[in-house]
Design an enzyme around this catalytic site. Sequence first.
Site, PDB file in Angstrom:
ATOM      1  N   THR A 177       0.845  -1.198   0.000  1.00 52.06           N
ATOM      2  CA  THR A 177       0.000   0.000   0.000  1.00 52.06           C
ATOM      3  C   THR A 177       0.882   1.252   0.000  1.00 52.06           C
ATOM      4  OG1 THR A 177      -0.454   0.121   2.370  1.00 52.06           O
ATOM      5  CG2 THR A 177      -1.866  -1.358   1.038  1.00 52.06           C
ATOM      6  N   ALA A 185       1.169  -3.321   4.414  1.00 48.70           N
ATOM      7  CA  ALA A 185       0.352  -2.106   4.532  1.00 48.70           C
ATOM      8  C   ALA A 185       1.228  -0.879   4.820  1.00 48.70           C
ATOM      9  CB  ALA A 185      -0.722  -2.310   5.584  1.00 48.70           C
ATOM     10  N   HIS A 186       0.562   0.241   5.044  1.00 47.88           N
ATOM     11  CA  HIS A 186       1.223   1.548   5.142  1.00 47.88           C
ATOM     12  C   HIS A 186       2.339   1.625   6.198  1.00 47.88           C
ATOM     13  CE1 HIS A 186      -0.626   2.640   8.987  1.00 47.88           C
ATOM     14  NE2 HIS A 186      -1.603   1.865   8.571  1.00 47.88           N
ATOM     15  N   ASP A 187       3.338   2.393   5.887  1.00 47.06           N
ATOM     16  CA  ASP A 187       4.413   2.755   6.826  1.00 47.06           C
ATOM     17  C   ASP A 187       5.228   1.565   7.334  1.00 47.06           C
ATOM     18  OD1 ASP A 187       3.834   5.645   6.903  1.00 47.06           O
ATOM     19  OD2 ASP A 187       1.945   4.987   7.780  1.00 47.06           O
TER      20      ASP A 187
END
Length: 218
Positions: free
Chosen positions: A119, A137-139
């Site tokens: 993402t 996913a993010h970060d």
Amino acid sequence: MSDHLVGIYGASGFGREVLPLVRKQLKGEGVELVFVDDGDVPAQLNGYATLGYGQFLANKAKKKSIVLAIANSAIREKLAVKCRGDGIQPLDVMADNVVVLDEVDIAEGAVLCHFVQLTSNVRIGKYFHANIYSYVAHDCIIGDYVTFAPSVRCNGNIVIEDHAYIGTGAVIKQGTPEKPLVIGKGAVVGMGAVVTKDVPPGVTVVGNPARVLEARKG
Ligand code: UDP
């Protein structure tokens, strides 16, 4: 003889899954695809020649690239160093339905199989393997030579250090920007594990919630 020879290093299970991705990715570019394997393998597999590494090196193609399609990360690192030393470029592989959102940085040599999603704001190290249906996913920050088996669910704000192996169907709880959840260097997360807290380097965790697998006594 083709101008561009692409070797899929590893003619076992994963290699046979990766070759069709490369074939589709490079369709129409006139490349020749072969398996490269140091073991005792048949001369042909799924209609493609298998070469020893020496034969691959000796081939006179103008350009040669290699995909390291072996799940064992220590072997991947050894072969990456060898191929680099011999001037062979790594080829990055991405299946045609991989989803990559914003600000995703992927270092060389990754293999991203079908239905993988990365993402936003994700950093991926060298020679990452993401098998089918896995996501990041993010970060998240993923180190070098990290391996995801199929269906790994790596939620937001997670750090996975070099050489970690995450088994099929593992779920990793999201961290926070202040305190990311960390999977330590060389750790192994067993299949189906639900990881709710940091995993120290080098250990194996299993179960729900995931716990360190103790060495058997006696
Ligand atoms: N292999 C190789 N050179 C090495 C180590 C392994 O060519 O230095 C080959 C090995 O002969 C085998 C493949 O890599 O054909 C690894 O297969 P395995 O089933 O262990 O792994 P997977 O396909 O699941 O990644």
